[in-house]
Scaffold this motif. Structure first.
Motif: not given
Length: 376
Positions: A135-144
Protein backbone atom coordinates in the motif's frame (compact mmCIF):
# COMPACT_ATOMS: atom_id res chain seq x y z
CA UNK A 1 14.54 -6.63 -19.66
CA UNK A 2 11.39 -8.62 -19.08
CA UNK A 3 11.74 -12.24 -18.14
CA UNK A 4 9.50 -15.16 -17.28
CA UNK A 5 10.00 -17.03 -14.02
CA UNK A 6 9.41 -20.73 -14.52
CA UNK A 7 8.50 -23.54 -12.17
CA UNK A 8 11.23 -26.17 -12.31
CA UNK A 9 8.88 -29.11 -12.77
CA UNK A 10 11.70 -31.03 -14.44
CA UNK A 11 13.72 -31.50 -11.30
CA UNK A 12 12.11 -34.62 -9.93
CA UNK A 13 10.20 -37.50 -11.53
CA UNK A 14 6.45 -37.82 -11.23
CA UNK A 15 6.94 -40.78 -8.85
CA UNK A 16 7.65 -38.24 -6.12
CA UNK A 17 3.94 -37.40 -5.85
CA UNK A 18 2.87 -37.58 -2.24
CA UNK A 19 -0.08 -39.75 -1.29
CA UNK A 20 -3.15 -37.91 -2.51
CA UNK A 21 -5.59 -37.07 0.28
CA UNK A 22 -9.21 -35.95 0.26
CA UNK A 23 -10.35 -32.37 0.72
CA UNK A 24 -13.78 -30.82 1.10
CA UNK A 25 -14.53 -27.13 0.58
CA UNK A 26 -17.93 -25.77 1.61
CA UNK A 27 -18.70 -22.34 0.20
CA UNK A 28 -21.50 -19.87 0.77
CA UNK A 29 -22.61 -16.41 -0.33
CA UNK A 30 -24.59 -14.22 2.06
CA UNK A 31 -26.53 -13.05 -1.00
CA UNK A 32 -28.66 -16.07 -1.87
CA UNK A 33 -29.46 -14.90 -5.39
CA UNK A 34 -25.90 -15.29 -6.70
CA UNK A 35 -26.31 -17.10 -10.02
CA UNK A 36 -23.28 -18.65 -11.68
CA UNK A 37 -20.34 -20.99 -11.11
CA UNK A 38 -17.26 -20.99 -8.92
CA UNK A 39 -14.11 -22.21 -10.68
CA UNK A 40 -10.69 -23.10 -9.35
CA UNK A 41 -7.41 -24.13 -10.94
CA UNK A 42 -3.88 -24.85 -9.80
CA UNK A 43 -0.69 -26.36 -11.18
CA UNK A 44 0.44 -29.59 -9.56
CA UNK A 45 3.85 -30.89 -10.69
CA UNK A 46 3.36 -29.30 -14.09
CA UNK A 47 -0.19 -30.54 -14.60
CA UNK A 48 -3.07 -28.05 -14.62
CA UNK A 49 -5.90 -29.11 -12.31
CA UNK A 50 -9.25 -27.37 -12.69
CA UNK A 51 -12.83 -27.81 -11.53
CA UNK A 52 -16.05 -25.84 -11.31
CA UNK A 53 -19.36 -26.12 -9.51
CA UNK A 54 -22.67 -24.24 -9.69
CA UNK A 55 -23.85 -21.90 -6.95
CA UNK A 56 -27.27 -23.07 -5.72
CA UNK A 57 -29.20 -21.00 -3.19
CA UNK A 58 -25.96 -19.20 -2.37
CA UNK A 59 -24.00 -22.41 -1.69
CA UNK A 60 -21.34 -24.41 -3.51
CA UNK A 61 -19.05 -27.33 -2.68
CA UNK A 62 -15.86 -28.90 -3.96
CA UNK A 63 -14.59 -32.39 -3.18
CA UNK A 64 -11.42 -33.97 -4.46
CA UNK A 65 -7.97 -35.28 -3.68
CA UNK A 66 -4.80 -33.27 -3.43
CA UNK A 67 -1.10 -34.04 -3.06
CA UNK A 68 -0.02 -31.71 -0.27
CA UNK A 69 -0.63 -27.95 -0.20
CA UNK A 70 -1.64 -26.32 -3.47
CA UNK A 71 -2.14 -22.62 -4.20
CA UNK A 72 -5.34 -22.37 -6.23
CA UNK A 73 -7.12 -19.49 -7.92
CA UNK A 74 -10.85 -19.36 -7.23
CA UNK A 75 -13.10 -17.33 -9.51
CA UNK A 76 -16.85 -16.63 -9.51
CA UNK A 77 -18.32 -16.31 -12.99
CA UNK A 78 -21.92 -15.04 -13.01
CA UNK A 79 -24.36 -16.60 -15.46
CA UNK A 80 -25.33 -13.18 -16.77
CA UNK A 81 -22.46 -10.79 -17.43
CA UNK A 82 -22.57 -7.75 -19.69
CA UNK A 83 -18.77 -7.65 -19.92
CA UNK A 84 -17.01 -10.98 -20.43
CA UNK A 85 -13.78 -9.52 -19.03
CA UNK A 86 -15.51 -8.40 -15.86
CA UNK A 87 -16.99 -11.86 -15.52
CA UNK A 88 -13.59 -13.29 -14.62
CA UNK A 89 -12.31 -10.50 -12.37
CA UNK A 90 -13.91 -11.74 -9.15
CA UNK A 91 -11.11 -14.00 -8.01
CA UNK A 92 -8.98 -14.85 -4.99
CA UNK A 93 -5.89 -16.92 -4.29
CA UNK A 94 -6.75 -19.66 -1.75
CA UNK A 95 -4.68 -22.61 -0.61
CA UNK A 96 -6.13 -26.11 -0.82
CA UNK A 97 -4.93 -28.67 1.69
CA UNK A 98 -6.13 -32.12 2.83
CA UNK A 99 -9.13 -31.92 5.16
CA UNK A 100 -12.06 -29.54 5.12
CA UNK A 101 -12.59 -25.78 5.35
CA UNK A 102 -15.11 -23.12 4.40
CA UNK A 103 -15.20 -20.15 2.06
CA UNK A 104 -17.59 -17.48 3.33
CA UNK A 105 -18.42 -14.68 0.90
CA UNK A 106 -20.81 -11.75 1.02
CA UNK A 107 -21.26 -11.02 -2.69
CA UNK A 108 -17.85 -11.77 -4.20
CA UNK A 109 -15.05 -14.33 -4.05
CA UNK A 110 -12.39 -11.62 -4.00
CA UNK A 111 -13.45 -10.46 -0.51
CA UNK A 112 -14.33 -13.91 0.86
CA UNK A 113 -13.04 -15.22 4.19
CA UNK A 114 -11.51 -18.66 4.58
CA UNK A 115 -12.56 -20.40 7.78
CA UNK A 116 -11.08 -23.50 9.39
CA UNK A 117 -7.88 -23.74 7.33
CA UNK A 118 -4.51 -23.67 9.07
CA UNK A 119 -2.55 -22.98 5.87
CA UNK A 120 -4.78 -20.07 4.83
CA UNK A 121 -4.54 -18.55 8.32
CA UNK A 122 -0.76 -18.81 8.09
CA UNK A 123 -0.92 -17.16 4.68
CA UNK A 124 -2.86 -14.21 6.08
CA UNK A 125 -0.24 -13.77 8.81
CA UNK A 126 2.54 -14.01 6.25
CA UNK A 127 0.95 -11.44 3.92
CA UNK A 128 -0.27 -8.86 6.48
CA UNK A 129 3.00 -6.91 6.90
CA UNK A 130 3.80 -7.27 3.18
CA UNK A 131 0.46 -5.71 2.26
CA UNK A 132 1.35 -2.66 4.36
CA UNK A 133 4.47 -2.22 2.23
CA UNK A 134 2.44 -2.79 -0.95
CA UNK A 135 0.00 0.00 0.00
CA UNK A 136 2.92 2.32 0.69
CA UNK A 137 4.51 1.48 -2.66
CA UNK A 138 1.43 1.67 -4.94
CA UNK A 139 0.88 5.48 -5.04
CA UNK A 140 4.61 6.02 -5.48
CA UNK A 141 4.73 3.62 -8.40
CA UNK A 142 1.53 4.99 -9.97
CA UNK A 143 2.96 8.51 -9.96
CA UNK A 144 6.32 7.28 -11.24
CA UNK A 145 4.86 5.50 -14.30
CA UNK A 146 2.81 8.60 -15.19
CA UNK A 147 6.04 10.48 -15.75
CA UNK A 148 7.19 9.96 -19.33
CA UNK A 149 10.05 7.52 -19.70
CA UNK A 150 12.17 10.21 -21.38
CA UNK A 151 11.79 12.50 -18.36
CA UNK A 152 12.53 9.97 -15.62
CA UNK A 153 16.28 10.45 -15.90
CA UNK A 154 16.16 14.23 -15.58
CA UNK A 155 13.21 15.20 -13.39
CA UNK A 156 14.03 15.56 -9.67
CA UNK A 157 10.57 14.25 -8.73
CA UNK A 158 11.19 11.06 -10.70
CA UNK A 159 14.47 10.50 -8.89
CA UNK A 160 12.77 11.15 -5.56
CA UNK A 161 9.99 8.65 -6.34
CA UNK A 162 12.48 6.02 -7.52
CA UNK A 163 14.45 6.36 -4.28
CA UNK A 164 11.30 5.87 -2.21
CA UNK A 165 10.23 2.89 -4.32
CA UNK A 166 13.66 1.33 -3.77
CA UNK A 167 13.21 1.87 -0.02
CA UNK A 168 9.96 -0.14 -0.10
CA UNK A 169 11.75 -2.92 -1.96
CA UNK A 170 14.40 -3.08 0.76
CA UNK A 171 11.72 -3.05 3.46
CA UNK A 172 9.93 -5.96 1.79
CA UNK A 173 13.15 -7.95 1.51
CA UNK A 174 13.94 -7.39 5.18
CA UNK A 175 10.44 -8.55 6.16
CA UNK A 176 10.85 -11.71 4.07
CA UNK A 177 14.24 -12.45 5.63
CA UNK A 178 12.86 -11.91 9.13
CA UNK A 179 9.95 -14.24 8.41
CA UNK A 180 12.23 -17.06 7.26
CA UNK A 181 14.46 -16.72 10.31
CA UNK A 182 11.51 -16.82 12.71
CA UNK A 183 9.51 -19.50 10.85
CA UNK A 184 11.98 -22.26 9.88
CA UNK A 185 9.17 -24.83 9.50
CA UNK A 186 6.67 -22.67 7.61
CA UNK A 187 5.56 -23.49 4.07
CA UNK A 188 5.72 -19.75 3.37
CA UNK A 189 9.41 -19.58 4.20
CA UNK A 190 9.91 -21.43 0.91
CA UNK A 191 7.80 -18.79 -0.87
CA UNK A 192 9.80 -16.03 0.83
CA UNK A 193 13.11 -17.53 -0.29
CA UNK A 194 11.75 -17.99 -3.82
CA UNK A 195 10.94 -14.28 -4.02
CA UNK A 196 14.27 -13.25 -2.54
CA UNK A 197 16.15 -15.36 -5.09
CA UNK A 198 14.82 -13.20 -7.91
CA UNK A 199 14.56 -14.36 -11.52
CA UNK A 200 18.34 -14.53 -11.92
CA UNK A 201 19.31 -16.10 -8.63
CA UNK A 202 21.53 -14.13 -6.28
CA UNK A 203 22.81 -16.96 -4.11
CA UNK A 204 24.26 -14.61 -1.50
CA UNK A 205 20.75 -13.40 -0.69
CA UNK A 206 19.36 -16.81 0.17
CA UNK A 207 22.20 -19.19 1.03
CA UNK A 208 22.28 -18.30 4.73
CA UNK A 209 18.48 -18.32 4.95
CA UNK A 210 18.31 -21.72 3.29
CA UNK A 211 20.60 -23.07 5.99
CA UNK A 212 18.16 -22.02 8.72
CA UNK A 213 15.22 -24.07 7.37
CA UNK A 214 13.96 -27.18 9.08
CA UNK A 215 15.33 -30.37 7.41
CA UNK A 216 11.80 -31.66 6.77
CA UNK A 217 10.92 -28.47 4.87
CA UNK A 218 14.09 -28.78 2.81
CA UNK A 219 13.07 -32.31 1.84
CA UNK A 220 9.61 -31.20 0.67
CA UNK A 221 8.93 -31.08 -3.07
CA UNK A 222 9.25 -27.29 -3.22
CA UNK A 223 12.25 -27.42 -0.92
CA UNK A 224 14.07 -29.74 -3.31
CA UNK A 225 13.29 -27.37 -6.16
CA UNK A 226 14.84 -24.44 -4.29
CA UNK A 227 17.90 -26.51 -3.41
CA UNK A 228 18.41 -27.55 -7.03
CA UNK A 229 18.16 -23.91 -8.17
CA UNK A 230 20.71 -22.81 -5.56
CA UNK A 231 23.12 -25.63 -6.48
CA UNK A 232 22.70 -24.90 -10.20
CA UNK A 233 23.34 -21.19 -9.63
CA UNK A 234 26.49 -21.93 -7.65
CA UNK A 235 27.67 -24.26 -10.42
CA UNK A 236 27.31 -21.47 -12.99
CA UNK A 237 29.03 -18.64 -11.13
CA UNK A 238 31.34 -16.56 -13.31
CA UNK A 239 34.72 -18.31 -13.23
CA UNK A 240 33.17 -21.79 -12.96
CA UNK A 241 33.52 -24.52 -15.55
CA UNK A 242 30.35 -24.66 -17.61
CA UNK A 243 28.21 -27.70 -16.72
CA UNK A 244 28.22 -30.36 -19.43
CA UNK A 245 25.06 -31.29 -21.28
CA UNK A 246 23.93 -33.70 -24.00
CA UNK A 247 20.66 -32.69 -25.69
CA UNK A 248 19.02 -33.51 -29.04
CA UNK A 249 19.02 -31.01 -31.90
CA UNK A 250 16.13 -30.48 -34.32
CA UNK A 251 16.97 -33.73 -36.14
CA UNK A 252 17.31 -35.75 -32.95
CA UNK A 253 21.12 -35.88 -33.00
CA UNK A 254 22.66 -35.59 -29.53
CA UNK A 255 24.96 -32.58 -29.18
CA UNK A 256 27.32 -32.06 -26.24
CA UNK A 257 28.94 -28.85 -25.06
CA UNK A 258 32.35 -30.43 -25.48
CA UNK A 259 31.59 -30.94 -29.19
CA UNK A 260 31.97 -27.18 -29.66
CA UNK A 261 35.69 -26.82 -29.03
CA UNK A 262 37.91 -23.77 -29.12
CA UNK A 263 35.17 -21.13 -29.42
CA UNK A 264 33.39 -18.58 -27.32
CA UNK A 265 29.87 -20.00 -26.90
CA UNK A 266 26.71 -18.23 -25.78
CA UNK A 267 24.54 -20.94 -24.18
CA UNK A 268 21.10 -19.40 -24.56
CA UNK A 269 18.01 -20.78 -22.77
CA UNK A 270 14.63 -19.86 -24.25
CA UNK A 271 11.22 -21.25 -25.34
CA UNK A 272 8.91 -20.71 -28.29
CA UNK A 273 6.11 -19.49 -26.00
CA UNK A 274 8.32 -17.02 -24.10
CA UNK A 275 7.59 -13.52 -25.44
CA UNK A 276 10.64 -11.86 -23.77
CA UNK A 277 12.83 -14.59 -25.28
CA UNK A 278 11.43 -14.05 -28.76
CA UNK A 279 11.91 -10.30 -28.36
CA UNK A 280 15.57 -10.89 -27.43
CA UNK A 281 16.28 -13.25 -30.36
CA UNK A 282 16.98 -10.41 -32.87
CA UNK A 283 19.64 -9.07 -30.50
CA UNK A 284 21.27 -12.52 -30.29
CA UNK A 285 21.08 -12.81 -34.09
CA UNK A 286 22.80 -9.44 -34.44
CA UNK A 287 25.60 -10.62 -32.14
CA UNK A 288 25.92 -13.92 -33.98
CA UNK A 289 26.19 -12.27 -37.40
CA UNK A 290 28.72 -9.72 -36.13
CA UNK A 291 31.10 -12.22 -34.53
CA UNK A 292 30.48 -15.65 -36.11
CA UNK A 293 33.73 -15.33 -38.05
CA UNK A 294 35.65 -14.33 -34.92
CA UNK A 295 35.56 -17.57 -32.95
CA UNK A 296 32.05 -17.01 -31.57
CA UNK A 297 28.88 -19.07 -31.81
CA UNK A 298 25.55 -19.60 -30.08
CA UNK A 299 23.88 -22.76 -28.78
CA UNK A 300 20.17 -22.31 -28.13
CA UNK A 301 18.52 -24.60 -25.58
CA UNK A 302 14.74 -24.55 -25.57
CA UNK A 303 12.66 -25.78 -22.63
CA UNK A 304 9.64 -26.45 -24.87
CA UNK A 305 7.84 -29.72 -24.14
CA UNK A 306 8.52 -32.60 -26.53
CA UNK A 307 4.89 -32.47 -27.68
CA UNK A 308 5.50 -28.87 -28.81
CA UNK A 309 8.51 -29.74 -30.93
CA UNK A 310 6.71 -28.42 -34.03
CA UNK A 311 6.18 -25.02 -32.39
CA UNK A 312 9.84 -24.96 -31.35
CA UNK A 313 11.08 -25.68 -34.89
CA UNK A 314 8.66 -23.11 -36.35
CA UNK A 315 9.92 -20.45 -33.91
CA UNK A 316 13.51 -21.18 -34.96
CA UNK A 317 12.57 -20.62 -38.61
CA UNK A 318 10.37 -17.59 -37.92
CA UNK A 319 13.11 -15.86 -35.90
CA UNK A 320 15.83 -16.78 -38.40
CA UNK A 321 18.20 -18.42 -35.93
CA UNK A 322 20.92 -20.32 -37.87
CA UNK A 323 22.91 -21.59 -34.90
CA UNK A 324 22.71 -24.98 -33.17
CA UNK A 325 19.37 -25.47 -31.43
CA UNK A 326 18.84 -28.11 -28.73
CA UNK A 327 15.82 -29.25 -26.73
CA UNK A 328 15.77 -29.72 -22.94
CA UNK A 329 12.03 -30.19 -22.25
CA UNK A 330 10.67 -28.66 -19.05
CA UNK A 331 8.63 -31.79 -18.33
CA UNK A 332 11.52 -34.25 -18.33
CA UNK A 333 13.71 -34.93 -15.31
CA UNK A 334 17.25 -33.58 -15.43
CA UNK A 335 18.95 -32.17 -18.51
CA UNK A 336 20.66 -28.88 -19.20
CA UNK A 337 17.89 -26.88 -17.53
CA UNK A 338 18.60 -28.48 -14.14
CA UNK A 339 22.38 -28.44 -14.56
CA UNK A 340 22.36 -24.68 -15.13
CA UNK A 341 19.80 -23.96 -12.36
CA UNK A 342 17.46 -22.16 -14.75
CA UNK A 343 14.81 -20.25 -12.81
CA UNK A 344 13.81 -17.71 -15.46
CA UNK A 345 14.05 -17.28 -19.21
CA UNK A 346 15.64 -15.84 -21.20
CA UNK A 347 18.88 -16.86 -19.49
CA UNK A 348 22.31 -17.16 -21.06
CA UNK A 349 25.91 -18.01 -20.22
CA UNK A 350 29.00 -16.87 -22.13
CA UNK A 351 31.59 -19.65 -22.13
CA UNK A 352 35.20 -19.13 -23.23
CA UNK A 353 37.24 -21.57 -25.40
CA UNK A 354 38.49 -23.29 -22.24
CA UNK A 355 34.95 -24.07 -21.07
CA UNK A 356 34.88 -21.39 -18.34
CA UNK A 357 31.84 -19.15 -17.77
CA UNK A 358 33.02 -15.56 -18.18
CA UNK A 359 29.63 -13.78 -18.03
CA UNK A 360 25.95 -14.62 -17.61
CA UNK A 361 22.55 -13.14 -18.41
CA UNK A 362 23.76 -10.63 -20.97
CA UNK A 363 20.79 -9.08 -22.78
CA UNK A 364 20.27 -6.15 -25.11
CA UNK A 365 23.22 -3.69 -25.26
CA UNK A 366 25.05 -5.63 -22.51
CA UNK A 367 25.63 -8.59 -24.84
CA UNK A 368 26.90 -6.38 -27.65
CA UNK A 369 29.20 -4.49 -25.26
CA UNK A 370 30.75 -7.66 -23.84
CA UNK A 371 31.43 -9.12 -27.30
CA UNK A 372 32.97 -5.84 -28.45
CA UNK A 373 35.34 -6.03 -25.49
CA UNK A 374 36.34 -9.57 -26.47
CA UNK A 375 36.73 -9.22 -30.22
CA UNK A 376 37.44 -5.57 -31.08
Amino acid sequence: MKKIIIMLITLFPMSLYAQRQEFVIEGSFVKKDMDGKVHYNYNERGINVADSTPVINGRFEFKGKVSGIQRAYFTFKPTRATDIKLAWRDSKSIYIEPGSFKIVAKDSISTARVVGSAINSAYESFMAPLEVIAKERKPLWDEYVKIKAADRKVLPRAAELKAKIDETTIKREELLKAYVRSHPKSYFSIEAITELMGPYVVVEKVDELWGTLDPELKESYNGKIINAVILGSKATDVGSRAPVFAQPDTSGKIVKLKDIKGKYVLVDFWASWCHPCRAENPNVLKAYNAYKTKNFTVVGISIDFEKDKGKWIKAIKDDGMPWTQLLSPANIDGGAMKAYGIHAIPSNFLVDPNGIIIAKNLHGPELQKKLEELFN
